[in-house]
Design a protein around this motif. Sequence first.
Motif, PDB file in Angstrom:
ATOM      1  N   PHE A  69      -0.836  73.308 -76.723  1.00  0.00           N
ATOM      2  CA  PHE A  69      -1.758  72.183 -76.525  1.00  0.00           C
ATOM      3  C   PHE A  69      -3.202  72.620 -76.777  1.00  0.00           C
ATOM      4  CE2 PHE A  69       2.032  70.868 -74.317  1.00  0.00           C
ATOM      5  CZ  PHE A  69       2.092  69.496 -74.561  1.00  0.00           C
ATOM      6  N   ARG A  70      -3.422  73.260 -77.915  1.00  0.00           N
ATOM      7  CA  ARG A  70      -4.763  73.697 -78.270  1.00  0.00           C
ATOM      8  C   ARG A  70      -5.725  72.513 -78.346  1.00  0.00           C
ATOM      9  NH1 ARG A  70      -6.140  76.639 -83.962  1.00  0.00           N
ATOM     10  NH2 ARG A  70      -5.464  74.595 -84.702  1.00  0.00           N
ATOM     11  N   GLY A  71      -5.229  71.362 -78.788  1.00  0.00           N
ATOM     12  CA  GLY A  71      -6.083  70.182 -78.905  1.00  0.00           C
ATOM     13  C   GLY A  71      -6.712  69.775 -77.595  1.00  0.00           C
ATOM     14  N   CYS A  72      -6.003  70.000 -76.494  1.00  0.00           N
ATOM     15  CA  CYS A  72      -6.548  69.641 -75.181  1.00  0.00           C
ATOM     16  C   CYS A  72      -7.725  70.538 -74.816  1.00  0.00           C
ATOM     17  CB  CYS A  72      -5.472  69.750 -74.111  1.00  0.00           C
ATOM     18  SG  CYS A  72      -4.120  68.563 -74.301  1.00  0.00           S
ATOM     19  N   THR A  73      -7.682  71.799 -75.255  1.00  0.00           N
ATOM     20  CA  THR A  73      -8.730  72.742 -74.871  1.00  0.00           C
ATOM     21  C   THR A  73     -10.053  72.451 -75.564  1.00  0.00           C
ATOM     22  OG1 THR A  73      -8.238  74.384 -76.603  1.00  0.00           O
ATOM     23  CG2 THR A  73      -6.953  74.512 -74.558  1.00  0.00           C
ATOM     24  N   VAL A  74     -10.017  71.715 -76.655  1.00  0.00           N
ATOM     25  CA  VAL A  74     -11.259  71.437 -77.382  1.00  0.00           C
ATOM     26  C   VAL A  74     -11.791  70.030 -77.117  1.00  0.00           C
ATOM     27  CG1 VAL A  74     -10.564  73.028 -79.204  1.00  0.00           C
ATOM     28  CG2 VAL A  74     -10.145  70.596 -79.497  1.00  0.00           C
ATOM     29  N   THR A 256     -21.576  70.690 -80.876  1.00  0.00           N
ATOM     30  CA  THR A 256     -20.936  70.296 -79.622  1.00  0.00           C
ATOM     31  C   THR A 256     -20.015  71.401 -79.109  1.00  0.00           C
ATOM     32  OG1 THR A 256     -18.976  69.286 -80.635  1.00  0.00           O
ATOM     33  CG2 THR A 256     -20.937  67.885 -80.385  1.00  0.00           C
ATOM     34  N   GLN A 257     -19.647  71.279 -77.843  1.00  0.00           N
ATOM     35  CA  GLN A 257     -18.733  72.249 -77.249  1.00  0.00           C
ATOM     36  C   GLN A 257     -17.379  72.202 -77.939  1.00  0.00           C
ATOM     37  OE1 GLN A 257     -19.526  74.490 -74.505  1.00  0.00           O
ATOM     38  NE2 GLN A 257     -17.728  75.392 -75.478  1.00  0.00           N
ATOM     39  N   ALA A 258     -16.924  71.015 -78.295  1.00  0.00           N
ATOM     40  CA  ALA A 258     -15.622  70.891 -78.955  1.00  0.00           C
ATOM     41  C   ALA A 258     -15.590  71.647 -80.273  1.00  0.00           C
ATOM     42  CB  ALA A 258     -15.289  69.419 -79.185  1.00  0.00           C
ATOM     43  N   GLN A 259     -16.660  71.571 -81.037  1.00  0.00           N
ATOM     44  CA  GLN A 259     -16.716  72.298 -82.314  1.00  0.00           C
ATOM     45  C   GLN A 259     -16.652  73.803 -82.084  1.00  0.00           C
ATOM     46  OE1 GLN A 259     -20.399  70.186 -83.456  1.00  0.00           O
ATOM     47  NE2 GLN A 259     -19.500  69.975 -85.499  1.00  0.00           N
ATOM     48  N   VAL A 260     -17.406  74.274 -81.105  1.00  0.00           N
ATOM     49  CA  VAL A 260     -17.439  75.706 -80.814  1.00  0.00           C
ATOM     50  C   VAL A 260     -16.071  76.190 -80.337  1.00  0.00           C
ATOM     51  CG1 VAL A 260     -18.392  77.418 -79.217  1.00  0.00           C
ATOM     52  CG2 VAL A 260     -19.913  75.785 -80.338  1.00  0.00           C
ATOM     53  N   THR A 261     -15.445  75.428 -79.447  1.00  0.00           N
ATOM     54  CA  THR A 261     -14.162  75.838 -78.878  1.00  0.00           C
ATOM     55  C   THR A 261     -13.060  75.850 -79.932  1.00  0.00           C
ATOM     56  OG1 THR A 261     -14.846  74.877 -76.765  1.00  0.00           O
ATOM     57  CG2 THR A 261     -12.521  75.403 -77.012  1.00  0.00           C
ATOM     58  N   SER A 262     -13.186  75.023 -80.947  1.00  0.00           N
ATOM     59  CA  SER A 262     -12.165  74.980 -81.996  1.00  0.00           C
ATOM     60  C   SER A 262     -12.297  76.136 -82.980  1.00  0.00           C
ATOM     61  CB  SER A 262     -12.249  73.651 -82.759  1.00  0.00           C
ATOM     62  OG  SER A 262     -13.408  73.598 -83.579  1.00  0.00           O
ATOM     63  N   PRO A 278     -16.292  80.135 -75.456  1.00  0.00           N
ATOM     64  CA  PRO A 278     -14.873  79.866 -75.197  1.00  0.00           C
ATOM     65  C   PRO A 278     -14.138  81.095 -74.682  1.00  0.00           C
ATOM     66  CG  PRO A 278     -15.538  78.930 -77.304  1.00  0.00           C
ATOM     67  CD  PRO A 278     -16.654  79.809 -76.843  1.00  0.00           C
ATOM     68  N   GLY A 279     -13.202  80.875 -73.763  1.00  0.00           N
ATOM     69  CA  GLY A 279     -12.487  81.975 -73.162  1.00  0.00           C
ATOM     70  C   GLY A 279     -11.566  82.708 -74.117  1.00  0.00           C
ATOM     71  N   HIS A 280     -11.133  82.049 -75.209  1.00  0.00           N
ATOM     72  CA  HIS A 280     -10.216  82.697 -76.133  1.00  0.00           C
ATOM     73  C   HIS A 280     -10.923  83.538 -77.186  1.00  0.00           C
ATOM     74  CE1 HIS A 280     -11.375  78.997 -78.276  1.00  0.00           C
ATOM     75  NE2 HIS A 280     -11.118  79.658 -79.380  1.00  0.00           N
ATOM     76  N   TRP A 281     -12.252  83.529 -77.201  1.00  0.00           N
ATOM     77  CA  TRP A 281     -12.975  84.353 -78.177  1.00  0.00           C
ATOM     78  C   TRP A 281     -12.838  85.830 -77.805  1.00  0.00           C
ATOM     79  CZ3 TRP A 281     -18.361  82.024 -79.808  1.00  0.00           C
ATOM     80  CH2 TRP A 281     -18.127  80.830 -80.531  1.00  0.00           C
ATOM     81  N   THR A 282     -12.837  86.697 -78.806  1.00  0.00           N
ATOM     82  CA  THR A 282     -12.722  88.137 -78.584  1.00  0.00           C
ATOM     83  C   THR A 282     -14.058  88.728 -78.196  1.00  0.00           C
ATOM     84  OG1 THR A 282     -13.145  88.566 -80.917  1.00  0.00           O
ATOM     85  CG2 THR A 282     -10.851  88.319 -80.236  1.00  0.00           C
ATOM     86  N   ASP A 283     -14.031  89.896 -77.606  1.00  0.00           N
ATOM     87  CA  ASP A 283     -15.261  90.598 -77.223  1.00  0.00           C
ATOM     88  C   ASP A 283     -15.686  91.538 -78.329  1.00  0.00           C
ATOM     89  OD1 ASP A 283     -15.426  89.409 -74.728  1.00  0.00           O
ATOM     90  OD2 ASP A 283     -14.063  90.891 -73.840  1.00  0.00           O
TER      91      ASP A 283
END
Length: 283
Positions: A69-74, A256-262, A278-283
Motif C-alpha cells: 500500500f505504497r499509495g497510502c504512504t504518499v 508537496t509532501q506527497a511528491q517528496v514521499t513518492s 520520508p522514513g523510507h529514504w536511505t541515510d
Amino acid sequence: MDTQPHGTPLLTQVTLRPDCANCFALCFTAFGFTRSADFAIDKPPAAECPNLATDFSCTIHDRLRPRGFRGCTVFDCFGAGQSVSQGLFARISWREDPASQQATFGAFRVVKQLHEMLWHLAEAHRRTYSPDTAADVQHLRVTLEEAAASGAQAVLELDVEALHHSTAQLLRTVSEEVRAGYFTDDAGPAARLHAGADLAGAGLRGLQLCGADLRNAVLIGADLRGTDLTAVDLLGADLRDARLDDADLAGALFLTQAQVTSARGNGGTRLPAVLARPGHWTD
C-alpha cells in the motif's frame, strides 16, 4: 502574521498538515483505488478499506509499504480530513450518521482541493516580490478559506473549477517572477526541460536546472542526484521513484509532501523546512 479581515490567522503550510487523530478516516473511504504497484487491492470510492479499524485508525499503518500500500504512504489531504470531520460535520462521523456518508465524502473531496490550493498560495505569498501580487494572493486565500468553512451544502455547490483557474493564474505569475532571476539554457539537453515534459527515467545529473519550469512534468524514475533545483517549478510534477540523493530542493517551487514521499532520497537531500524527510529514504 497574515490574517483574515476579522482577525483570524490565515492557514499556513504548517497548519495545512493532516491530523489523522481528528479525522474520521476519510482518505480510507472517500477515494477509490485500483490494484497496482501502489495498492495491493481494488477498492471502489465511498467504500471502507479492509484495513480500517473501528476507531478510524489503520491496522497496518506501520507496514503499509511491505504490504503493498505504497499509495497510502504518499497521500496528503492538506488537513482537509480534520477540517471536514471536526468542522463541517461537527464531530459526528459517517458511522454515527450513515445518512451523511455521501455528503461527508463529497465535501472531503472538495475541501482537499481547496486546501491544496491554499498550501501553494501560502508559499506564493511568501515568495512573491510584488506587493500587488501579494495582495491578490491574500485575497484569494481569504476567499478559499471562507469557502472551505461555509457549510457542507455550500461546499458541495462550489464552482471549484473557477477557483482552480484563479489559483493557477496567480501561481503562474509568481513562478515566472521567481524564475526570471535564473538563466535557463534553451539549447542542447536542457531543451527537454519544459512544463509537461516527459522525462521518465531521464538522466539529469549535472544539468543546469535552476529556474526551470517543470510544472506537470513526468519525472518518474528520473536521475536528479546532486542536482540544484532552486526556483524550479515542480507544481504537479510526478516524482515517483525519482532519484533525489544529495539534491537541493530547499528552494524548489510548489513542492508537496506527497511528491517528496513518492521519490527516493538520502540524508544529503535538502528539503524545504515545512516538509518531512520520508522514513523510507536511505541515510
